[in-house]
Design a protein around this motif. Structure first.
Motif, PDB file in Angstrom:
ATOM      1  N   SER A 105       0.720  -1.222   0.049  1.00 13.87           N
ATOM      2  CA  SER A 105       0.118  -0.037   0.013  1.00 13.87           C
ATOM      3  C   SER A 105       0.731   1.285  -0.062  1.00 13.87           C
ATOM      4  CB  SER A 105      -0.992  -0.078   1.085  1.00 13.87           C
ATOM      5  OG  SER A 105      -0.216  -0.169   2.205  1.00 13.87           O
TER       6      SER A 105
ATOM      7  N   ASP B 299       1.567   3.333  -1.986  1.00 15.91           N
ATOM      8  CA  ASP B 299       1.155   4.788  -2.721  1.00 15.91           C
ATOM      9  C   ASP B 299      -0.188   5.074  -2.071  1.00 15.91           C
ATOM     10  OD1 ASP B 299      -1.009   3.323  -3.763  1.00 15.91           O
ATOM     11  OD2 ASP B 299      -0.472   3.847  -6.045  1.00 15.91           O
TER      12      ASP B 299
ATOM     13  N   ARG C  22      -3.082   5.553  -2.406  1.00 12.04           N
ATOM     14  CA  ARG C  22      -4.249   6.262  -3.145  1.00 12.04           C
ATOM     15  C   ARG C  22      -5.630   5.754  -3.346  1.00 12.04           C
ATOM     16  NH1 ARG C  22      -0.863  10.251  -4.842  1.00 12.04           N
ATOM     17  NH2 ARG C  22       1.101   9.886  -5.567  1.00 12.04           N
ATOM     18  N   GLY C  23      -5.800   4.520  -3.050  1.00  8.54           N
ATOM     19  CA  GLY C  23      -7.009   3.723  -2.986  1.00  8.54           C
ATOM     20  C   GLY C  23      -7.828   3.870  -1.790  1.00  8.54           C
ATOM     21  N   ASP C  24      -7.072   4.579  -0.745  1.00  9.45           N
ATOM     22  CA  ASP C  24      -7.880   4.711   0.505  1.00  9.45           C
ATOM     23  C   ASP C  24      -8.241   5.871   0.861  1.00  9.45           C
ATOM     24  OD1 ASP C  24      -8.414   4.781   3.395  1.00  9.45           O
ATOM     25  OD2 ASP C  24      -7.141   3.022   3.810  1.00  9.45           O
ATOM     26  N   PRO C  25      -9.636   5.984   0.899  1.00  9.11           N
ATOM     27  CA  PRO C  25     -10.330   7.233   1.168  1.00  9.11           C
ATOM     28  C   PRO C  25      -9.934   7.943   2.302  1.00  9.11           C
ATOM     29  CG  PRO C  25     -11.909   5.660   1.425  1.00  9.11           C
ATOM     30  CD  PRO C  25     -10.614   5.126   0.896  1.00  9.11           C
TER      31      PRO C  25
ATOM     32  N   GLU D 105       0.292  14.661  -2.968  1.00  8.65           N
ATOM     33  CA  GLU D 105      -0.814  14.361  -4.024  1.00  8.65           C
ATOM     34  C   GLU D 105      -0.190  14.998  -5.324  1.00  8.65           C
ATOM     35  OE1 GLU D 105      -5.035  14.737  -3.266  1.00  8.65           O
ATOM     36  OE2 GLU D 105      -4.282  15.784  -1.376  1.00  8.65           O
TER      37      GLU D 105
END
Length: 62
Positions: free
Chosen positions: A36, A38, A40-43, A61
């Motif tokens: 994990s 990066d 980026r998939g986790d809000p 970002e």
């Protein structure tokens, strides 16, 4: 994304806020979970970055 081990105080806010991205090592300091990097998939990633009391999470970002 990374956690600056020189700054981290082990508060655990990152792992509490975004447990899919962050965890803690054997000494209780924050770490980025394998796979994990990066995040980026986790809000909740941005909230975890803001929750760190010593700003030890390095994340830019695009």
């Amino acid at each position: 994304m990374s956690i600056d081990s020189g700054l981290c105080i082990g508060s655990g806010q990152c792992a509490l806020t975004a447990p899919a991205v962050f965890g803690s090592d054997d000494d209780g300091f924050g770490l980025v979970r394998p796979g994990s990097e990066d995040g980026r998939g986790d809000p909740l990633l941005n909230e975890a970055v803001r929750a760190c009391p010593v700003q030890a999470i390095n994340f830019a970002e695009d």
